[in-house]
Design a protein around this motif. Sequence first.
Motif, mmCIF file in Angstrom:
data_model
loop_
_atom_site.group_PDB
_atom_site.id
_atom_site.type_symbol
_atom_site.label_atom_id
_atom_site.label_comp_id
_atom_site.label_asym_id
_atom_site.label_seq_id
_atom_site.Cartn_x
_atom_site.Cartn_y
_atom_site.Cartn_z
ATOM 1 N N ILE A 136 -4.495 -5.362 -5.131
ATOM 2 C CA ILE A 136 -3.751 -4.816 -3.718
ATOM 3 C C ILE A 136 -2.844 -4.341 -4.535
ATOM 4 C CG2 ILE A 136 -2.001 -5.945 -2.751
ATOM 5 C CD1 ILE A 136 -4.556 -6.692 -1.234
ATOM 6 N N PHE A 137 -2.760 -4.359 -6.209
ATOM 7 C CA PHE A 137 -1.338 -3.811 -6.795
ATOM 8 C C PHE A 137 -1.682 -2.249 -7.131
ATOM 9 C CE2 PHE A 137 0.168 -8.133 -8.558
ATOM 10 C CZ PHE A 137 1.261 -8.393 -7.416
ATOM 11 N N LEU A 138 -3.784 -2.744 -7.444
ATOM 12 C CA LEU A 138 -4.215 -1.316 -7.797
ATOM 13 C C LEU A 138 -4.033 -0.113 -6.744
ATOM 14 C CD1 LEU A 138 -6.883 -2.348 -9.932
ATOM 15 C CD2 LEU A 138 -5.369 -0.716 -10.767
ATOM 16 N N LEU A 139 -4.364 -0.605 -5.110
ATOM 17 C CA LEU A 139 -4.217 0.459 -3.536
ATOM 18 C C LEU A 139 -2.780 0.890 -4.278
ATOM 19 C CD1 LEU A 139 -6.026 -1.640 -1.495
ATOM 20 C CD2 LEU A 139 -6.775 -0.288 -2.804
ATOM 21 N N ALA A 140 -1.754 0.119 -4.595
ATOM 22 C CA ALA A 140 -0.130 0.397 -4.463
ATOM 23 C C ALA A 140 -0.154 1.280 -5.298
ATOM 24 C CB ALA A 140 1.417 -0.668 -4.279
ATOM 25 N N CYS A 141 -1.035 1.520 -6.738
ATOM 26 C CA CYS A 141 -0.633 2.787 -7.401
ATOM 27 C C CYS A 141 -1.028 4.030 -7.329
ATOM 28 C CB CYS A 141 -1.294 2.019 -8.643
ATOM 29 S SG CYS A 141 -0.384 1.046 -9.669
ATOM 30 N N ILE A 142 -2.406 3.478 -6.594
ATOM 31 C CA ILE A 142 -2.487 4.901 -6.585
ATOM 32 C C ILE A 142 -2.453 5.231 -4.824
ATOM 33 C CG2 ILE A 142 -5.192 5.710 -5.058
ATOM 34 C CD1 ILE A 142 -7.076 3.108 -5.779
ATOM 35 N N SER A 143 -1.891 4.744 -3.899
ATOM 36 C CA SER A 143 -0.924 5.672 -2.835
ATOM 37 C C SER A 143 0.565 6.649 -3.350
ATOM 38 C CB SER A 143 -0.285 4.359 -2.593
ATOM 39 O OG SER A 143 -1.589 3.440 -1.860
ATOM 40 N N PHE A 144 0.614 5.714 -4.287
ATOM 41 C CA PHE A 144 1.959 5.964 -5.292
ATOM 42 C C PHE A 144 1.884 7.311 -6.154
ATOM 43 C CE2 PHE A 144 5.131 6.532 -8.462
ATOM 44 C CZ PHE A 144 6.653 6.530 -8.051
ATOM 45 N N ASP A 145 0.272 7.217 -6.511
ATOM 46 C CA ASP A 145 0.223 8.267 -7.113
ATOM 47 C C ASP A 145 -0.479 9.635 -6.305
ATOM 48 O OD1 ASP A 145 -1.167 10.163 -9.680
ATOM 49 O OD2 ASP A 145 -3.156 9.347 -8.616
ATOM 50 N N ARG A 146 -0.512 9.203 -5.108
ATOM 51 C CA ARG A 146 -0.993 10.424 -4.067
ATOM 52 C C ARG A 146 -0.044 10.968 -3.868
ATOM 53 N NH1 ARG A 146 -5.446 12.990 -5.068
ATOM 54 N NH2 ARG A 146 -4.526 12.356 -6.949
ATOM 55 N N HIS A 152 5.677 15.867 -4.332
ATOM 56 C CA HIS A 152 5.962 16.099 -4.830
ATOM 57 C C HIS A 152 5.727 16.832 -6.038
ATOM 58 C CE1 HIS A 152 9.738 13.548 -3.002
ATOM 59 N NE2 HIS A 152 9.194 12.520 -3.347
ATOM 60 N N ALA A 153 4.121 16.821 -5.519
ATOM 61 C CA ALA A 153 3.633 17.954 -6.819
ATOM 62 C C ALA A 153 4.214 17.831 -8.221
ATOM 63 C CB ALA A 153 4.026 19.637 -6.668
ATOM 64 N N THR A 154 4.179 16.314 -8.735
ATOM 65 C CA THR A 154 4.313 16.410 -9.967
ATOM 66 C C THR A 154 3.476 15.073 -9.967
ATOM 67 O OG1 THR A 154 7.272 15.770 -9.033
ATOM 68 C CG2 THR A 154 6.591 14.273 -10.672
ATOM 69 N N GLN A 155 2.724 14.751 -11.736
ATOM 70 C CA GLN A 155 2.402 14.170 -12.332
ATOM 71 C C GLN A 155 2.720 13.267 -13.255
ATOM 72 O OE1 GLN A 155 -1.412 16.069 -14.121
ATOM 73 N NE2 GLN A 155 -1.252 18.041 -12.304
ATOM 74 N N PHE A 237 4.781 4.234 3.638
ATOM 75 C CA PHE A 237 5.983 4.535 2.763
ATOM 76 C C PHE A 237 5.174 5.975 2.380
ATOM 77 C CE2 PHE A 237 8.573 6.552 -0.679
ATOM 78 C CZ PHE A 237 9.374 7.445 0.248
ATOM 79 N N CYS A 238 4.365 6.013 1.376
ATOM 80 C CA CYS A 238 3.968 7.078 0.723
ATOM 81 C C CYS A 238 2.812 7.626 1.738
ATOM 82 C CB CYS A 238 2.630 6.250 -0.359
ATOM 83 S SG CYS A 238 4.059 5.390 -1.950
ATOM 84 N N TYR A 239 1.731 7.145 2.398
ATOM 85 C CA TYR A 239 1.048 7.923 4.025
ATOM 86 C C TYR A 239 2.106 8.346 4.563
ATOM 87 C CZ TYR A 239 -3.297 5.947 0.554
ATOM 88 O OH TYR A 239 -3.464 5.802 -0.370
ATOM 89 N N SER A 240 2.980 7.967 5.012
ATOM 90 C CA SER A 240 3.190 8.437 6.013
ATOM 91 C C SER A 240 4.930 9.703 5.270
ATOM 92 C CB SER A 240 4.802 7.791 6.150
ATOM 93 O OG SER A 240 4.165 6.278 7.111
ATOM 94 N N CYS A 241 4.693 9.985 4.358
ATOM 95 C CA CYS A 241 5.633 10.716 3.521
ATOM 96 C C CYS A 241 4.104 12.302 3.606
ATOM 97 C CB CYS A 241 5.590 10.399 2.807
ATOM 98 S SG CYS A 241 7.254 9.595 2.251
ATOM 99 N N ILE A 242 3.198 11.613 2.942
ATOM 100 C CA ILE A 242 1.921 12.463 2.659
ATOM 101 C C ILE A 242 1.632 12.569 4.046
ATOM 102 C CG2 ILE A 242 -0.476 12.351 2.280
ATOM 103 C CD1 ILE A 242 -0.051 10.098 -0.255
ATOM 104 N N LEU A 243 1.255 12.304 4.925
ATOM 105 C CA LEU A 243 0.904 13.134 6.612
ATOM 106 C C LEU A 243 2.075 13.902 7.439
ATOM 107 C CD1 LEU A 243 -0.740 9.756 8.476
ATOM 108 C CD2 LEU A 243 -1.781 11.502 7.958
ATOM 109 N N ILE A 262 -6.454 8.650 5.042
ATOM 110 C CA ILE A 262 -4.935 8.618 5.386
ATOM 111 C C ILE A 262 -5.160 6.945 6.526
ATOM 112 C CG2 ILE A 262 -2.738 8.554 5.448
ATOM 113 C CD1 ILE A 262 -2.991 11.293 4.042
ATOM 114 N N ILE A 263 -5.454 8.400 7.225
ATOM 115 C CA ILE A 263 -5.700 6.941 8.965
ATOM 116 C C ILE A 263 -6.632 5.675 8.544
ATOM 117 C CG2 ILE A 263 -6.095 6.915 11.123
ATOM 118 C CD1 ILE A 263 -5.240 9.725 11.090
ATOM 119 N N GLY A 264 -7.619 6.380 7.884
ATOM 120 C CA GLY A 264 -8.915 4.694 7.224
ATOM 121 C C GLY A 264 -8.168 4.401 6.528
#
Length: 372
Positions: A136-146, A152-155, A237-243, A262-264
Amino acid sequence: MMGAGKSVSNEQTWWNDYFYNETCYPDENSSYEEGDVCDLMDGTKFEAVFIPTLYSVAFVVGILGNGLLLGVLFQSRKRWSVTDTFILHLAVSDVLLLVTLPLWATQYASSLGWEFGTGLCKFTGAIFTINFYCGIFLLACISFDRYLSIVHATQMYNRRKPWVVHASCSLVWFFSVLLSIPDWIFLEDVKNDRQGHRAVCTRNYYKSGLDVRTQKIAARALYHALGFVFPSVVLIFCYSCILLQLQCGTKGLQKQRAFKVIIGVVAVFFLCWTPYNVVLLADTVQLNNNTGTCETNIYLGKALTVTSSLGYLHCSLNPILYAFVGVKFRRQLLNILRSMGCKLKTTVKLESFTRRSSIWSDSGETSNSIAI
């Protein structure tokens, strides 16, 4: 092994609890309608059929999917991106969680129940909890990285500072281990006289001497907060902003692909875990108010069994969501199969790539990627 189990008195009533399909027991203040006698064998018969079947499907599909994913990652290890590191840890955590399912399935399929003793009960339960939270936490990390890369085009994570991603993964594992401490303390091989003297691997809250109901509610609150609410907030939050960001872009085909992924991702996460959390919340409210009848408890127990099993299928779907949708993953997999002598016909043009990129993305750098 069964001799090590502890006997549970006939006055104690069956409940389905928390992570596993646990057999737990309310305190002596629990009240039921006069003459209301719980037929615990009804729930046991249902579990004996449903759980082994679904767990077997999840185990086979999940091991095959995550095994292929790990194979492709190993094959392309010289071209790993930051995202691939997260995917590696996610696949490992999913595999470790899945390998515990046969033991839980055996508990419900066997007429004797849990036959592996308290030691393996503690170990298996802790491994399950560690890898549940880790996934669960890794999914959150991946989402935040995306989110950082696309919006923000930030690495935050990049190849020049590999220690950052490794530190993040280490923290995820560390906090997951901390959350497994209650399993090491409370899990035991317990015998239930009202279920035919079957043994179950369950949390024995009575050993602490504290109020049992309070401990159970606290455990469930912790799960709701960290196992569902926190990742849900991060994903939404992350995927709404990405969309929103993608809608402002101009890359047609890539944008459409990213929308689908993203929807999937969001849909499958909520489809797998929302039903269980809703039913568990309803059961927690009833436990807190002490208003349930035996019939209601048995129905809620069956609902928890079905919905929790659905949640565990999420581990089997992760490879599909986070890798199989990637063009480069498919190219790598086809290359591996061809190298093994498989003759495959495909219209996909397998192009070599020299940039260090994620196997799930067509982008060379995560900061420029618009695909999950």
